[in-house]
Design an enzyme around this catalytic site. Structure first.
Site, PDB file in Angstrom:
ATOM      1  N   TYR A 100       0.842  -1.206   0.000  1.00 21.31           N
ATOM      2  CA  TYR A 100       0.000   0.000   0.000  1.00 21.31           C
ATOM      3  C   TYR A 100       0.874   1.251   0.000  1.00 21.31           C
ATOM      4  CZ  TYR A 100      -3.774   3.142   1.646  1.00 21.31           C
ATOM      5  OH  TYR A 100      -4.699   4.155   1.797  1.00 21.31           O
TER       6      TYR A 100
ATOM      7  N   LYS B 110       1.260   3.916  -3.134  1.00 22.10           N
ATOM      8  CA  LYS B 110       0.813   5.313  -3.021  1.00 22.10           C
ATOM      9  C   LYS B 110       1.985   6.266  -3.241  1.00 22.10           C
ATOM     10  CE  LYS B 110      -3.651   4.899  -1.922  1.00 22.10           C
ATOM     11  NZ  LYS B 110      -4.739   5.499  -2.699  1.00 22.10           N
TER      12      LYS B 110
ATOM     13  N   ASN C  19      -6.504   9.155   8.752  1.00 21.02           N
ATOM     14  CA  ASN C  19      -7.619   8.292   9.184  1.00 21.02           C
ATOM     15  C   ASN C  19      -8.973   9.014   9.189  1.00 21.02           C
ATOM     16  OD1 ASN C  19      -5.043   7.283  10.427  1.00 21.02           O
ATOM     17  ND2 ASN C  19      -6.381   5.583  10.951  1.00 21.02           N
TER      18      ASN C  19
ATOM     19  N   ARG D 116     -11.009  -1.760   9.753  1.00 21.16           N
ATOM     20  CA  ARG D 116     -10.384  -0.569  10.321  1.00 21.16           C
ATOM     21  C   ARG D 116     -10.954  -0.311  11.715  1.00 21.16           C
ATOM     22  NH1 ARG D 116     -10.205   3.290   5.030  1.00 21.16           N
ATOM     23  NH2 ARG D 116     -11.865   1.887   4.341  1.00 21.16           N
TER      24      ARG D 116
ATOM     25  N   ASN E 265     -14.659  -1.504  13.453  1.00 23.07           N
ATOM     26  CA  ASN E 265     -14.518  -2.628  14.397  1.00 23.07           C
ATOM     27  C   ASN E 265     -15.062  -2.261  15.768  1.00 23.07           C
ATOM     28  OD1 ASN E 265     -13.336  -4.331  12.576  1.00 23.07           O
ATOM     29  ND2 ASN E 265     -11.416  -4.592  13.688  1.00 23.07           N
TER      30      ASN E 265
ATOM     31  N   GLN F  52      -0.448   3.178  20.658  1.00 23.58           N
ATOM     32  CA  GLN F  52      -0.234   3.856  19.376  1.00 23.58           C
ATOM     33  C   GLN F  52      -1.307   4.933  19.185  1.00 23.58           C
ATOM     34  OE1 GLN F  52      -1.359   0.746  19.852  1.00 23.58           O
ATOM     35  NE2 GLN F  52      -2.349  -0.141  18.047  1.00 23.58           N
TER      36      GLN F  52
HETATM   37  P1  NAD Z   1     -12.929   1.669   0.292  1.00 16.80           P
HETATM   38  O1  NAD Z   1     -12.331   0.299   0.299  1.00 16.80           O
HETATM   39  O2  NAD Z   1     -14.247   1.848   0.935  1.00 16.80           O
HETATM   40  O3  NAD Z   1     -13.041   2.212  -1.195  1.00 16.80           O
HETATM   41  C1  NAD Z   1     -12.150   1.872  -2.224  1.00 16.80           C
HETATM   42  C2  NAD Z   1     -12.952   1.590  -3.481  1.00 16.80           C
HETATM   43  O4  NAD Z   1     -12.039   1.325  -4.570  1.00 16.80           O
HETATM   44  C3  NAD Z   1     -13.856   0.356  -3.348  1.00 16.80           C
HETATM   45  O5  NAD Z   1     -15.164   0.654  -3.783  1.00 16.80           O
HETATM   46  C4  NAD Z   1     -13.195  -0.681  -4.253  1.00 16.80           C
HETATM   47  O6  NAD Z   1     -14.101  -1.623  -4.775  1.00 16.80           O
HETATM   48  C5  NAD Z   1     -12.561   0.211  -5.313  1.00 16.80           C
HETATM   49  N1  NAD Z   1     -11.463  -0.426  -6.025  1.00 16.80           N
HETATM   50  C6  NAD Z   1     -10.375  -1.027  -5.491  1.00 16.80           C
HETATM   51  N2  NAD Z   1      -9.578  -1.496  -6.479  1.00 16.80           N
HETATM   52  C7  NAD Z   1     -10.197  -1.181  -7.658  1.00 16.80           C
HETATM   53  C8  NAD Z   1      -9.879  -1.387  -9.023  1.00 16.80           C
HETATM   54  N3  NAD Z   1      -8.769  -2.041  -9.384  1.00 16.80           N
HETATM   55  N4  NAD Z   1     -10.712  -0.905  -9.966  1.00 16.80           N
HETATM   56  C9  NAD Z   1     -11.834  -0.240  -9.615  1.00 16.80           C
HETATM   57  N5  NAD Z   1     -12.194  -0.011  -8.334  1.00 16.80           N
HETATM   58  C10 NAD Z   1     -11.390  -0.486  -7.377  1.00 16.80           C
HETATM   59  O7  NAD Z   1     -11.837   2.629   0.952  1.00 16.80           O
HETATM   60  P2  NAD Z   1     -11.884   4.189   1.279  1.00 16.80           P
HETATM   61  O8  NAD Z   1     -11.583   4.364   2.705  1.00 16.80           O
HETATM   62  O9  NAD Z   1     -13.111   4.801   0.699  1.00 16.80           O
HETATM   63  O10 NAD Z   1     -10.610   4.694   0.475  1.00 16.80           O
HETATM   64  C11 NAD Z   1     -10.734   5.384  -0.758  1.00 16.80           C
HETATM   65  C12 NAD Z   1      -9.389   5.974  -1.141  1.00 16.80           C
HETATM   66  O11 NAD Z   1      -8.947   6.889  -0.138  1.00 16.80           O
HETATM   67  C13 NAD Z   1      -8.291   4.931  -1.293  1.00 16.80           C
HETATM   68  O12 NAD Z   1      -7.474   5.287  -2.390  1.00 16.80           O
HETATM   69  C14 NAD Z   1      -7.514   5.048  -0.004  1.00 16.80           C
HETATM   70  O13 NAD Z   1      -6.164   4.698  -0.174  1.00 16.80           O
HETATM   71  C15 NAD Z   1      -7.657   6.530   0.303  1.00 16.80           C
HETATM   72  N6  NAD Z   1      -7.494   6.796   1.747  1.00 16.80           N
HETATM   73  C16 NAD Z   1      -8.506   6.547   2.628  1.00 16.80           C
HETATM   74  C17 NAD Z   1      -8.315   6.803   3.982  1.00 16.80           C
HETATM   75  C18 NAD Z   1      -9.399   6.623   5.013  1.00 16.80           C
HETATM   76  O14 NAD Z   1      -9.151   6.866   6.193  1.00 16.80           O
HETATM   77  N7  NAD Z   1     -10.616   6.226   4.660  1.00 16.80           N
HETATM   78  C19 NAD Z   1      -7.078   7.261   4.435  1.00 16.80           C
HETATM   79  C20 NAD Z   1      -6.066   7.454   3.511  1.00 16.80           C
HETATM   80  C21 NAD Z   1      -6.297   7.238   2.159  1.00 16.80           C
HETATM   81  N1  UDP Z   2      -6.641  -1.399  15.728  1.00 13.60           N
HETATM   82  C1  UDP Z   2      -7.053  -1.930  16.941  1.00 13.60           C
HETATM   83  N2  UDP Z   2      -8.164  -2.742  16.958  1.00 13.60           N
HETATM   84  C2  UDP Z   2      -8.887  -3.025  15.850  1.00 13.60           C
HETATM   85  C3  UDP Z   2      -8.467  -2.475  14.623  1.00 13.60           C
HETATM   86  C4  UDP Z   2      -7.335  -1.670  14.598  1.00 13.60           C
HETATM   87  O1  UDP Z   2      -6.433  -1.692  17.992  1.00 13.60           O
HETATM   88  O2  UDP Z   2      -9.878  -3.772  15.964  1.00 13.60           O
HETATM   89  C5  UDP Z   2      -5.474  -0.499  15.731  1.00 13.60           C
HETATM   90  C6  UDP Z   2      -4.445  -0.760  14.641  1.00 13.60           C
HETATM   91  O3  UDP Z   2      -3.470  -1.700  15.056  1.00 13.60           O
HETATM   92  C7  UDP Z   2      -3.842   0.629  14.442  1.00 13.60           C
HETATM   93  C8  UDP Z   2      -5.015   1.572  14.736  1.00 13.60           C
HETATM   94  O4  UDP Z   2      -5.970   0.796  15.457  1.00 13.60           O
HETATM   95  O5  UDP Z   2      -2.832   0.856  15.379  1.00 13.60           O
HETATM   96  C9  UDP Z   2      -5.674   2.134  13.481  1.00 13.60           C
HETATM   97  O6  UDP Z   2      -5.927   1.045  12.625  1.00 13.60           O
HETATM   98  P1  UDP Z   2      -6.725   1.161  11.254  1.00 13.60           P
HETATM   99  O7  UDP Z   2      -6.834  -0.237  10.724  1.00 13.60           O
HETATM  100  O8  UDP Z   2      -7.997   1.885  11.450  1.00 13.60           O
HETATM  101  O9  UDP Z   2      -5.840   2.047  10.275  1.00 13.60           O
HETATM  102  P2  UDP Z   2      -4.315   2.551  10.174  1.00 13.60           P
HETATM  103  O10 UDP Z   2      -4.282   3.846  10.847  1.00 13.60           O
HETATM  104  O11 UDP Z   2      -3.406   1.560  10.848  1.00 13.60           O
HETATM  105  O12 UDP Z   2      -4.079   2.649   8.716  1.00 13.60           O
END
Ligand code: NAD
Ligand code: UDP
Length: 318
Positions: free
Chosen positions: A150, A154, A179, A191, A195, A214
């Protein structure tokens, strides 16, 4: 604008579709449902300004008609090794979405002379040695570690985006998302907030990975989407952090969730469930977003959780 959103059926993608439609834009959603859910877009299918293409972005992308912007959100996003939707269990798809998917999405932006926005992540900072994290920090990332599929995808995506900007003159944006939580996260996404909310709603103990010392800083989805929309309309090509700077330990988060949901079951500490290279501390420095976008989060954690919990109740039939 006529806007393509990849990853539209996911958590953030679906909120973004909704927001852009409400601003009067026309939206084409694209997704292959790897981690997303068609249900997340069900309420938009009757909107005449919305259409959907089922497609894997790792393959060449073709969209008929002129596009004004391409927002690339397709990628697995959960680091949970115990969830089938976690990127440790989807390593090749994750690398392909970040590398080939970003290349294809940039290609369609270039063909249309459209603005391109990359959903990047705080994970590009790795397990940070600088705290809080400013955009100028280069990160502390293990290139072959358990999160590398990942983090490195990115980082490659950011480098490719800047290359298209510098070499081809494409109008690009990079948002480094910290996050974020809210409705439409999968129950089994793994996540921490989904959870904890569902464990608390079921009156089960919350699973703390490691000792829970953490830290993370949690942003409510509506705040994040506002920041991303402002960035899209700006002319900023360098990366911008968007997240909530209020930092807490995972243990403090668990206590707060149990308190709000009134869960008597407490907590369980389990080191084995923790993925290696789990960052010890994470908090965005959002000075850049404050100064250049006039943006900062509006929701406190409690307000955001109170807006999120009803969604999980509905999904659990509670
Ligand atoms: P999510 O898993 O809910 O959404 C991701 C979407 O991308 C899904 O609908 C999945 O089916 C689609 N997808 C994955 N691979 C694909 C492919 N090859 N072709 C077409 N579609 C595809 O996750 P999210 O939290 O909504 O994350 C969305 C974006 O934001 C991601 O790029 C993620 O890295 C980024 N991001 C999210 C967070 C967060 O906290 N939610 C934090 C940092 C970055
Ligand atoms: N984590 C946890 N319990 C859970 C899921 C996650 O303690 O059931 C912890 C995980 O190890 C990390 C933090 O919560 O330290 C945030 O995890 P998340 O998967 O949401 O995303 P991250 O910030 O690691 O990308």
């Amino acid at each position: 604008m006529r806007i393509l959103i990849t990853g539209a059926a996911g958590f953030l993608g679906s909120h973004l579709c909704e927001r852009l439609l409400s601003e009067g834009h026309s939206v084409i959603g694209m997704d292959n449902f790897l981690t997303g859910d068609p249900q997340n877009l069900a309420h938009l299918t009757t909107n005449e300004n919305f259409s959907f293409i089922r497609h894997d972005v790792s393959n060449f992308i073709f969209v008929p008609g002129k596009l004004d912007a391409v927002l690339h959100f397709a990628s697995p996003a959960s680091p949970n090794k115990n969830s089938p939707y976690g990127y440790p269990n989807l390593p090749i798809q994750t690398m392909k979405a970040g590398a080939l998917g970003t290349h294809n999405a940039l290609g369609v932006a270039k063909a249309n002379n459209a603005t391109f926005l990359l959903a990047s992540t705080s994970e590009i900072y790795g397990d940070p040695e600088e705290h809080p994290q400013k955009e100028t920090y280069w990160g502390h990332v293990d290139p072959t570690g358990p999160r590398s599929m990942y983090d490195e995808a990115k980082r490659f995506a950011e480098a490719l985006t800047m290359s298209y900007h510098r070499f081809h003159g494409i109008d690009t944006r990079i948002v480094r998302i910290f996050n974020t939580y809210g409705s439409r996260m999968r129950l089994d996404d793994g996540r921490v907030i989904p959870n904890f909310i569902q464990q608390a709603l079921r009156n089960e103990p919350l699973t703390i990975y490691g000792e829970g010392k953490q830290t993370r800083s949690f942003c409510f989805a509506d705040d994040l989407i506002e920041g991303i929309y402002r960035l899209l309309l700006s002319g900023i090509h360098e990366p911008v952090n968007i997240g909530n700077p209020v930092e807490m330990t995972v243990l403090e988060l668990a206590v707060k969730v149990n308190e709000i949901i009134n869960n008597p079951a407490g907590l369980i500490i389990n080191e084995d469930l923790r993925l290696g290279n789990d960052p010890e501390r994470r908090r965005p420095d959002i000075t850049k977003a404050r100064e250049l976008l006039n943006w900062e989060p509006q929701y406190t954690l409690v307000q955001g959780l109170e807006k999120t919990i009803p969604y999980f109740k509905m999904k659990l039939g509670i």
